[in-house]
Motif scaffolding. Sequence first.
Motif, PDB file in Angstrom:
ATOM      1  N   GLN A  73       0.852  -1.189   0.000  1.00  0.00           N
ATOM      2  CA  GLN A  73       0.000   0.000   0.000  1.00  0.00           C
ATOM      3  C   GLN A  73       0.892   1.245   0.000  1.00  0.00           C
ATOM      4  N   HIS A 131     -10.090 -11.241   9.670  1.00  0.00           N
ATOM      5  CA  HIS A 131     -10.780  -9.984   9.358  1.00  0.00           C
ATOM      6  C   HIS A 131      -9.728  -8.889   9.199  1.00  0.00           C
ATOM      7  N   PRO A 133      -7.774  -5.445   8.961  1.00  0.00           N
ATOM      8  CA  PRO A 133      -8.041  -4.206   9.702  1.00  0.00           C
ATOM      9  C   PRO A 133      -8.664  -3.141   8.805  1.00  0.00           C
ATOM     10  N   SER A 134      -9.406  -2.249   9.420  1.00  0.00           N
ATOM     11  CA  SER A 134      -9.983  -1.144   8.656  1.00  0.00           C
ATOM     12  C   SER A 134      -8.862  -0.228   8.172  1.00  0.00           C
ATOM     13  N   ARG A 135      -9.166   0.573   7.168  1.00  0.00           N
ATOM     14  CA  ARG A 135      -8.157   1.501   6.642  1.00  0.00           C
ATOM     15  C   ARG A 135      -7.726   2.485   7.727  1.00  0.00           C
ATOM     16  N   ARG A 136      -8.671   2.914   8.563  1.00  0.00           N
ATOM     17  CA  ARG A 136      -8.342   3.858   9.635  1.00  0.00           C
ATOM     18  C   ARG A 136      -7.348   3.237  10.612  1.00  0.00           C
ATOM     19  N   LYS A 137      -7.585   1.981  10.983  1.00  0.00           N
ATOM     20  CA  LYS A 137      -6.671   1.317  11.898  1.00  0.00           C
ATOM     21  C   LYS A 137      -5.307   1.140  11.250  1.00  0.00           C
ATOM     22  N   ALA A 138      -5.291   0.756   9.971  1.00  0.00           N
ATOM     23  CA  ALA A 138      -4.021   0.568   9.272  1.00  0.00           C
ATOM     24  C   ALA A 138      -3.223   1.868   9.238  1.00  0.00           C
TER      25      ALA A 138
END
Length: 256
Positions: A73, A131, A133-138
Amino acid sequence: MTDVTDWVVLLSAATAAGWVDAVVGGGGLIVLPTLLLVAPGIAPQTALGTNKLAAVAGTATAAVTFARKVPLQWRLLVPAAALAAVTAAAGAAAVSLIDRDLFIPIVLVVLVGVAIFVTARPSIGITLATHPPSRRKAILVIALAAGLIGAYDGLLGPGTGTFLIITFATLLGTEFVRAAAMAKVINCGSNIGALLFFGFTGHVLWALGAAMAVANIAGAVVGSRMALARGAEFVRVVLLVVVVAMVIRLGWQQFG
């Protein structure tokens, strides 16, 4: 350092460090003690700066090698690497102001915890999280890791890549090979930031560092290709070996 033997020892250490860094991080624990042994009169800042010149070449090479095989990413990792560069420069600026011995016991505790955790949780870093991680957590995890571990890299250094890999594997559920690839990108940024500071302040032996950089690149190419070919379990085993070695080395430095 005109003795041929000294150069052979340093270049061998740089090659080994490149391999270790590419797989799990921790190459600084090979190069820094070797520099101080071969040149006992060298200033700590100069040893750190010269090591950074070699390390930035190796981490950049490993990052490129991983990126060819592992999707990354980049929109998250490039800003994180830039952040790591800034905090590593700040950490490097603080080297002369802070007693680094205060950090060694803390690092030892963290490393022992890492070894216990990886041993007790064999699935960590071997398989992807069920599951994602959400983009915010990443974003949060990557930014905090880049900022905090980047500052540590400039200030002290050894184990930076290891700490990044464990952070991504534990908090994001990333398998070890991908975590290693992510770590190389951020570690490259922190190495550049620290190198710029040490370079501007005259604490880099450029000829020696350049020679060590070539050796470091060779080790990094071999290490990153082995990690890609042998997979996460191989990285996990090397990680444990390196962590134990770091505990022994730092423990001897502190208490020996």
